[in-house]
Enzyme design. Structure first.
Site, PDB file in Angstrom:
ATOM      1  N   ARG A 446      53.863  74.291  55.062  1.00  0.00           N
ATOM      2  CA  ARG A 446      53.666  75.400  56.002  1.00  0.00           C
ATOM      3  C   ARG A 446      54.420  75.148  57.310  1.00  0.00           C
ATOM      4  NH1 ARG A 446      48.726  78.314  59.212  1.00  0.00           N
ATOM      5  NH2 ARG A 446      49.275  80.422  58.652  1.00  0.00           N
ATOM      6  N   ASP A 482      41.283  73.928  62.016  1.00  0.00           N
ATOM      7  CA  ASP A 482      42.080  74.141  60.809  1.00  0.00           C
ATOM      8  C   ASP A 482      42.943  72.909  60.526  1.00  0.00           C
ATOM      9  OD1 ASP A 482      43.120  75.546  58.673  1.00  0.00           O
ATOM     10  OD2 ASP A 482      43.800  77.266  59.856  1.00  0.00           O
ATOM     11  N   CYS A 483      43.479  72.832  59.345  1.00  0.00           N
ATOM     12  CA  CYS A 483      44.293  71.682  58.956  1.00  0.00           C
ATOM     13  C   CYS A 483      45.095  72.098  57.732  1.00  0.00           C
ATOM     14  CB  CYS A 483      43.361  70.520  58.620  1.00  0.00           C
ATOM     15  SG  CYS A 483      44.122  69.211  57.655  1.00  0.00           S
ATOM     16  N   ASP A 550      40.467  80.763  51.531  1.00  0.00           N
ATOM     17  CA  ASP A 550      41.027  81.972  52.146  1.00  0.00           C
ATOM     18  C   ASP A 550      40.828  83.170  51.229  1.00  0.00           C
ATOM     19  OD1 ASP A 550      41.817  80.863  54.490  1.00  0.00           O
ATOM     20  OD2 ASP A 550      43.921  80.633  53.944  1.00  0.00           O
TER      21      ASP A 550
HETATM   22  C1  DGJ Z   1      44.447  79.075  57.491  1.00  0.00           C
HETATM   23  C2  DGJ Z   1      43.031  79.542  57.564  1.00  0.00           C
HETATM   24  O1  DGJ Z   1      42.392  79.325  56.349  1.00  0.00           O
HETATM   25  C3  DGJ Z   1      42.997  81.002  57.959  1.00  0.00           C
HETATM   26  O2  DGJ Z   1      41.671  81.454  58.019  1.00  0.00           O
HETATM   27  C4  DGJ Z   1      43.667  81.178  59.284  1.00  0.00           C
HETATM   28  O3  DGJ Z   1      42.931  80.543  60.301  1.00  0.00           O
HETATM   29  C5  DGJ Z   1      45.087  80.633  59.238  1.00  0.00           C
HETATM   30  N1  DGJ Z   1      45.108  79.291  58.769  1.00  0.00           N
HETATM   31  C6  DGJ Z   1      45.736  80.676  60.590  1.00  0.00           C
HETATM   32  O4  DGJ Z   1      46.971  80.145  60.575  1.00  0.00           O
END
Ligand code: DGJ
EC number: 3.2.1.22
Length: 739
Positions: A446, A482-483, A550
């Site tokens: 990413r 997040d990661c 997601d």
């Molecule tokens: C991945 C997360 O799972 C999403 O919910 C969102 O926060 C995106 N990153 C943002 O880049």
């Protein structure tokens, strides 16, 4: 005797004396003894033989008379272990054990053998119902010892197991393998339920009978370690795991990095489970007099199937592990899917109004609010530059937080503090803070790289990102952590021993989280990893909830949340209503209500009737969330082999239950043709059944008796039909005790 042996003997005697003096408080040294690790219903009994070897002598249901554990061995006719160590409580390599070892070392003198003998043990009460057993083992030749720890949470049938190594040799000892736990189970055959996945399709289950040899579950991803395979599993003894009967074990490694779980069926048909940090690229140089502590391995054993086991695990997690596991949670509106990176102060102000109007507790600002030289307008730039973007937010985050205060809603913010885009000021200033091979081209996941959290300066940096946000915005009420990237090209310019990077990364992460929690003990934080690529019970001591995927298509979520629930309770399972999926809004809301409810939709685009439905659903959720968050969960009807799924939560006093039902098939006449047998109610009580969360004014189609009064016994033995069909694809019921 050669000079060398005499010298060595003297050294050993000295070291041994040292060990005894260190352990003078321990009860010990009667050989051929049993050490039972008992919970209310299960037991693992360690047995020390006359040669001071320590074995797993018994693993199963707890016996009333502990003296009888020793008789199990006499009932076996398994003569295929010439080594005498196949059922070792902590198998070592290089001596007699020729199966997978729990520990493998290279001593300071280059010798590769290790043999561990029992020295002593002690049992202490940590709290009511929490008993810690510590066992000291020592090599009779080398001054190397291992302490095994077993923490039994008796009322929950949960045990945590870990190990600690220490030595007093002349130089470093290299730990090539250093498992947390080594179990041994004698049964006819074993069935493994494991999970695999990827982005948006996390937690896909597979059940297979274990064949002879080793089945390994592992991860080598470094950061979001569970993306392809989470560190959790179920073993069914003698049969495939069932919900309400049969002997099952649920296991998990408490470690947010590379892990390895080996399940080895040996020549005697017994199962050896060895679980710990993945040693594939992680050997550890242990200096003399220093100790190395492994992460914990967690398991629960049940005679009554996965239902009882997971209720125990969920209850344990709420009480002992998840941050504020017995507390409250905030419902929220997230802006990720409604705006992505495209917003400004004005837009956020209108979203704050929407939050208030919708009736949730908090507005969560997602990705895209930072970066100036390299603005974060998509996922190619800006990560690492945690200053508000001046174009989007000329008055900073502070202005938005102040506005939230004014509107009367709470405010939370997204961070991805372990990561950096190469297009960032952070990368330009500190390329040495980034994990990457010095002599190879960079490779991105990413479009980003991982910061080297083994480096204390990086730990400070990450801590300060969070700390300064709170200093500037004391009313900040929530963090989404997040990661997204995995670790490619693993190399730290900070560490001397590269083989320790994966371990030191996770330890560095925990150090940062410790500091955050020391200063901000209560603030809710969501553990997210581009979906569900990272959740385990070490991380959850710092987080109040996690993001399972997601993929918020509610049909997919029925399956995903079903599977997660074997290991994690609803209070920690964030579930949002979004535009994913083709199901009606009610279905989406009903599914999200089964976890910790949130929304990620454009509220201003909802039709008036949709908005009013969501508003009343949130009010309803306020009335039932206590049962969902703190009650016992029963999986009633599985979506995997039925047209519909049914899941129930029961309040501890059995006075109230919430039953969620979802159609998962669009075949002709699919639905709940038969009543669903409820579980966990009081058979003596009587309950009133009510359908809730009906779409604006719709009428319920339930077939209720005239008095709407059902005994708990009837509801559990005969059942109740939620009337799920193509016209009623999701149905939420409340059963309330009336007398
Ligand atoms: C991945 C997360 O799972 C999403 O919910 C969102 O926060 C995106 N990153 C943002 O880049």
């Amino acid at each position: 005797m050669s000079q060398y042996s005499i010298l060595k003997q003297k050294m050993l005697l000295k070291a041994f004396a040292g060990t005894i003096s260190c352990f003078c408080l321990l009860t010990s040294s009667v050989f051929a003894q049993d050490i039972p690790i008992e919970t209310n219903n299960s037991a693992m009994v360690l047995q020390v033989d006359k040669n001071k070897m320590i074995h797993v002598g018994y693993f199963g249901v707890r016996l009333k008379d502990p003296k009888e554990y020793g008789q199990f061995d006499n009932q076996l006719q398994q003569n295929g272990d010439p080594s005498g160590v196949a059922n070792s409580a902590y198998s070592s390599s290089g001596s007699r054990n020729l199966f997978e070892p729990a520990i493998s070392v290279i001593h300071a003198d280059g010798n590769t053998s290790l043999a561990l003998r029992y020295i002593s043990s002690k049992v202490s009460k940590e709290a009511d119902g929490v008993i810690l057993t510590e066992v000291l083992l020592k090599d009779p030749v080398y001054d190397f010892n291992v302490r095994l720890f077993y923490k039994a949470y008796q009322n929950f049938d949960v045990v945590e197991q870990w190990a600690e190594m220490e030595h007093h040799e002349k130089g470093n000892v290299r730990l090539n393998k250093f498992a947390s736990a080594n179990l041994y189970w004698n049964r006819s055959n074993f069935w493994l339920k494991q999970y695999h996945g990827d982005w948006a399709r996390e937690m896909q289950p597979e059940v297979t009978e274990l064949t002879h040899g080793i089945k390994t579950l592992d991860s080598k991803l470094g950061t979001r370690a569970d993306l392809f395979q989470p560190p959790i599993f179920v073993v069914g003894a003698n049969r495939s795991p069932e919900e309400d009967f049969g002997e099952v074990m649920l296991g998990s490694i408490e470690w947010s990095g590379n892990y390895r779980i080996d399940l080895e069926v040996d020549n005697q048909n017994n199962l050896r489970i060895i679980a710990g940090v993945n040693n594939f690229a992680d050997s550890y140089e242990l200096a003399p007099d220093k100790s190395f502590t492994t992460p914990k391995f967690l398991y629960t054993l049940s005679e009554n199937g996965t239902g009882a086991a997971s209720r125990n695990l969920q209850a344990w997690a709420r009480k002992y592990r998840i941050l504020d596991g017995q507390g409250e949670r905030l419902t929220l509106l997230n802006n990720w899917e409604s705006t992505y990176f495209n917003f400004n102060e004005e837009k956020l102000k209108s979203l704050l109004e929407d939050t208030k109007n919708l009736g949730v507790d908090l507005f969560l600002l997602d990705d895209g609010w930072f970066g100036n030289k390299y603005p974060r307008n998509d996922d190619h730039a800006g990560l690492g530059d945690w200053q508000a973007n001046k174009k989007k937010l000329p008055n900073g985050i502070e202005a938005v937080v102040q506005q939230a205060d004014k509107v009367g809603t709470k405010f939370g913010i997204w961070l991805e503090p372990e990561m950096v885009n190469p297009k960032s000021e952070l990368y330009e200033k500190h390329p040495d803070w980034v994990i990457k091979q010095p002599n190879r081209p960079e490779y991105y996941f990413r479009n980003q790289l991982v910061l080297d959290l083994s480096n204390p300066k990086v730990q400070d940096f990450v801590f300060n990102i969070v700390d300064s946000l709170f200093i500037k915005n004391p009313t900040l009420a929530y963090i989404k952590w997040d990661c997204n990237a995995v670790i490619y090209n693993a190399y730290s310019s900070y560490l001397t021993h590269q083989s320790e990077l994966y371990i030191e990364y996770v330890r560095g992460l925990y150090k940062v989280l410790e500091r955050i929690r020391a200063k901000y003990p209560k603030v809710p934080m969501m553990l997210c990893s581009g979906g569900g690529g990272r959740v385990d019970y070490a991380a959850l001591q710092y987080f109040t909830e996690f993001w399972p995927s997601d993929n918020t298509d509610p049909l997919e979520r029925v399956f995903l949340q079903w599977e997660y629930s074997y290991f994690y309770p609803a209070i920690a399972t964030a579930a949002h209503v979004t535009n994913w999926g083709r199901q009606p809004l009610k279905y989406k809301v009903d599914v999200a209500m089964m976890g910790k409810l949130g929304f990620d939709i454009a509220v201003n685009k909802l039709k008036p009737e949709e908005l009013s439905f969501c508003q009343s659903a949130i009010k309803l959720y306020d009335q039932i969330k206590d049962v969902i968050w703190h009650g016992d969960q029963y999986r009633l009807v599985s979506p995997w082999n039925h047209d519909f799924a049914s899941i129930m939560y029961v309040a501890p006093e059995k006075t109230k239950a919430v039953i969620f039902n979802y159609l998962v098939s669009n075949r002709y006449a699919a639905g709940s043709t038969l009543p669903v047998k409820l579980k966990g109610l009081d058979p003596e009580k009587h309950y009133r059944i009510q359908e809730v969360n009906l779409y604006n004014g719709a009428t319920s189609k339930l077939q209720l008796n005239a008095a709407n009064r059902y005994s708990g016994a009837f509801l559990m033995q005969v059942g109740f039909n939620p009337v799920v069909n193509a016209g009623r694809t999701s149905v939420v019921l409340i059963a309330s005790a009336i007398d």
